[in-house]
Scaffold this active site. Structure first.
Site, PDB file in Angstrom:
ATOM      1  CE  LYS A 120      90.834  55.987  26.738  1.00  0.00           C
ATOM      2  NZ  LYS A 120      90.467  57.370  26.493  1.00  0.00           N
ATOM      3  CG  HIS A 237      81.532  56.394  31.952  1.00  0.00           C
ATOM      4  ND1 HIS A 237      81.418  55.047  32.167  1.00  0.00           N
ATOM      5  CD2 HIS A 237      80.523  56.726  31.122  1.00  0.00           C
ATOM      6  CE1 HIS A 237      80.396  54.580  31.476  1.00  0.00           C
ATOM      7  NE2 HIS A 237      79.825  55.582  30.839  1.00  0.00           N
ATOM      8  NE  ARG A 293      95.774  62.660  33.662  1.00  0.00           N
ATOM      9  CZ  ARG A 293      94.877  62.128  34.493  1.00  0.00           C
ATOM     10  NH1 ARG A 293      95.091  62.152  35.787  1.00  0.00           N
ATOM     11  NH2 ARG A 293      93.794  61.543  34.050  1.00  0.00           N
TER      12      ARG A 293
END
Lengths: 500, 177
Positions: A120, A237, A293
């Site tokens: 990230k 989430h 992906r």
């Protein structure tokens, strides 16, 4: 790059996605190899492939996450390509590299690109360099630095794993007191889930929407986008309902997001299918991460664009050029049915599928690996299936979804289908009042079950309690006598139940 | 027959009064209800009640009765008649593992007084942490597991005793039937 053929594809995954990839490979004339753990020995994905290889015990770390075992299976079966699906090893650069080192085509981006984007922190740097807006954030596990960041950007702050995705190890911290504990817990969960305990903090947006852009890149430098997906409805989430197009999104914002995703993909040298995720609030959008992906919710894009994304992935992996994108049509909505108890904090559920009804009809697609008798254990993600409905407009797609959910049933595994139906039937969903807080805002308490439905449940329970002893007697006395005594004992679920 | 929805407080009572052909008469919490049940070849049945039709199916596993009504699933636990006397309003005397997993933390010790909703044990299963809490006020009688231990579905983790045992009702008073 030169064209090359894939003759045999190994699918390094399980469940509905393994089955879905096998179907496309078969359609393209490509042989398939399934891999499976001991827990999946009788699974539908292993049965569907041309060959199946046992790769280890039930624990994912020893089977579906075992790079050596999967590469060995590919070598032994002469597979010339590997599709990783989603989850498991799909975003592990060392897996893509191990395949490349073994001379096997990896159906996904190159290992170095994946390594950059999968992290990230590195991904944010690429985004910033490509002029893609990002949410203010910081990677640290130092409490002092975290406190300093929170003081500057203001609470609430989101604490999450630097590696991996899927919402694991993610925590919202409302105030300074909770910060140290959240750092520690997030780091521990990240280490357990991804083998990497690094933690990332970012400013938490109060009521954002989660909207993502699907893109494809080929090996000839072409990058295209296939619209956006709205994935705001989440629990823990993690997405549970997705749709395309994003309802009510300003056209200028949509265009700017798609442009940003394309700039990002080009800057990263991206090949194959990928998704750029954004948070959107008040017409401002912020880059979150790239999922390097195929996504769980990819069928939403397939249905709307009339394409097969797995086929596109395989063609790209064979060195083909991207074809122009067809114009999107109508609206597609997906609901993910999980083995969870929505009435009890989405607690994971396990069990045996005793009875199963799969919906059908115009504009209805149901992707699942379920079969009657299937065991749903605790070893893997509890996704049971995905209902995807298409409509000429959002309202038609929504109505088809309601009708399809009414046809759906799983007996034996507590699941979220009823909860999803409640959401789709709700007024906030109909008017598309969407944000990532949707579930806590409108479904903090599960919808009340109406009296006739609750009565039906209690009657079914009473009949089941009554039938079970006579079903046992049937074994001793012969079925006929029992059938006369109890009409309920004729019901299929008990036929199945008795055999166990 | 008394039923409780797993993980929820509150009992429901349902009794089948008559079952003739497809006609069914039941009493639910004192209210008489008629319904029609038509078994289906594919399994389950269609239940007509209050002018609505539901596809229903059910199965029993030990004391648990699993039910599907359309897309909705229900997880009932059969409540033994008289069992509640022994526990003085304790919703669940035993905290059991809802799925196989690892005990991450045990948050209480024997003798601790706990309130409804108070976390007792943290389990890790399916790569997620699940906190198990007391469903009613109670005293921790026994802690059967320790952190790090792997447990199976249904394993007893914690035993609870009533918060305020009344001296007149002996704890062993629950009939075995």
């Amino acid at each position: 790059m030169a064209k090359r053929r894939i003759k045999k594809l190994l699918i390094a995954n399980r469940g509905e996605i393994a089955l879905r990839i096998i179907r496309t490979a078969r359609m393209m004339g490509i042989k398939t190899v399934a891999v499976y753990s001991e827990a999946d020995a009788r699974s539908t994905h292993a049965a569907a492939a041309d060959e199946a290889r046992l790769i280890g015990p039930p624990e994912a770390s020893k089977s579906y996450l075992n790079i050596d075992a999967i590469i060995a299976a590919a070598r032994e079966t002469d597979a010339d390509a590997i599709h990783p699906g989603y989850g498991f090893l799909s975003e592990r650069a060392e897996f893509a590299q191990a395949a490349a080192d073994a001379g096997i085509i990896f159906v996904g981006p190159r290992a170095d690109v994946m390594a950059k984007l999968g992290d990230k922190v590195a991904a944010r740097a690429i985004a910033a360099a490509a002029n893609v807006p990002v949410v203010p954030g910081l990677e640290t596990i130092e409490p002092a630095a975290a406190r300093d960041f929170a003081a500057r950007s203001g609470f609430p702050v989101l604490v999450k794993a630097a590696a991996g995705g899927g919402g694991r190890g993610m925590r919202v911290v409302e105030s300074l007191e909770g910060l140290d504990g959240a750092l520690e817990a997030a780091s521990r969960e990240a280490l357990a889930a991804f083998g990497d305990g690094r933690v990332f903090l970012e400013k938490y947006l109060a009521r954002p929407r989660h909207i993502e852009v699907q893109f494809l890149g080929d090996e000839h430098g072409n990058v295209i986008a296939m619209g956006e997906r709205e994935c705001s409805i989440q629990r823990r989430h993690q997405k549970i309902i997705e749709e395309s197009p994003a309802p009510g999104l300003a056209e200028a914002t949509r265009a700017a997001m798609i442009d940003s995703a394309l700039r990002l993909a080009r800057a990263a040298g991206y090949t194959n299918a990928g998704t750029a995720e954004f948070l959107v609030q008040d017409d401002h959008f912020y880059f979150l991460e790239v999922n390097a992906r195929l996504q769980v919710e990819h069928p939403v894009t397939e249905i709307r664009f009339g394409c097969d994304l797995v086929a596109e992935q395989l063609k790209i992996a064979m060195g083909e050029r991207l074809a122009p994108v067809a114009a999107p049509r109508g609206c597609a909505i997906e609901g993910r049915v999980y083995a969870e108890d929505a009435a009890n904090g989405f607690r994971p559920a396990t069990g045996t599928v005793l009875d199963l009804r799969i919906p059908a009809g115009p504009g209805v697609r149901f992707d699942t690996h379920l079969a009657a008798g299937a065991e749903i254990g605790a070893f893997y993600d509890g996704l049971l299936g995905k209902l995807i409905c298409w409509g000429a407009d959002r309202d038609q797609a929504r109505r088809r979804m309601l009708a399809a959910f009414d046809e759906f049933a799983v007996l034996g595994v507590t699941n979220t289908a009823g909860f999803l139906r409640d959401i789709v039937a709700s007024e906030p969903f109909a008017r598309a009042d969407l944000s990532t807080r949707f579930v806590e805002e409108f479904f903090a308490e599960p919808a009340r079950v109406e009296q006739p439905e609750m009565d039906a449940a209690l009657i079914a329970a009473a009949l089941a309690a009554q039938a079970a002893p006579s079903a046992a007697k049937a074994e001793a006395n012969g079925r006929r006598a029992a059938a006369i005594r109890s009409p309920w004992a004729e019901l299929g679920a008990f036929e199945l139940w008795r055999r166990r | 027959m008394k039923l409780r929805e797993a993980g929820r407080a509150g009992e429901r009572e349902v009794e089948i009064l008559a079952h003739q052909g497809t006609q069914l008469r039941v009493r639910i919490d004192g209210r008489e209800v008629s319904a029609q049940v038509e078994p289906l070849a594919a399994g389950g049945a269609v239940l007509s009640i209050d002018g609505r039709r539901f596809h229903i199916a059910g199965a029993r596993r030990k004391d648990t009765i699993l039910v599907a009504v359309g897309p909705r699933t229900f997880d009932f636990v059969r409540v033994e008649e008289g069992a509640r006397h022994g526990f003085h309003g304790l919703t669940t005397p035993q905290i059991t593992a809802p799925m196989p997993g690892k005990v991450l933390r045990v948050l209480v010790e024997p003798g601790d007084a706990v309130g409804a909703g108070q976390p007792l044990v943290v389990l890790e299963a399916m790569k997620m942490e699940t906190t198990l809490a007391a469903e009613s006020d109670a005293i921790v009688k026994r802690v059967a597991v320790e952190a790090g231990q792997m447990v199976d579905h249904g394993a007893v983790l914690i035993e609870l005793s009533p918060a305020n045992p009344s001296p007149s009702a002996p704890e062993s008073g629950s009939p075995e039937s």
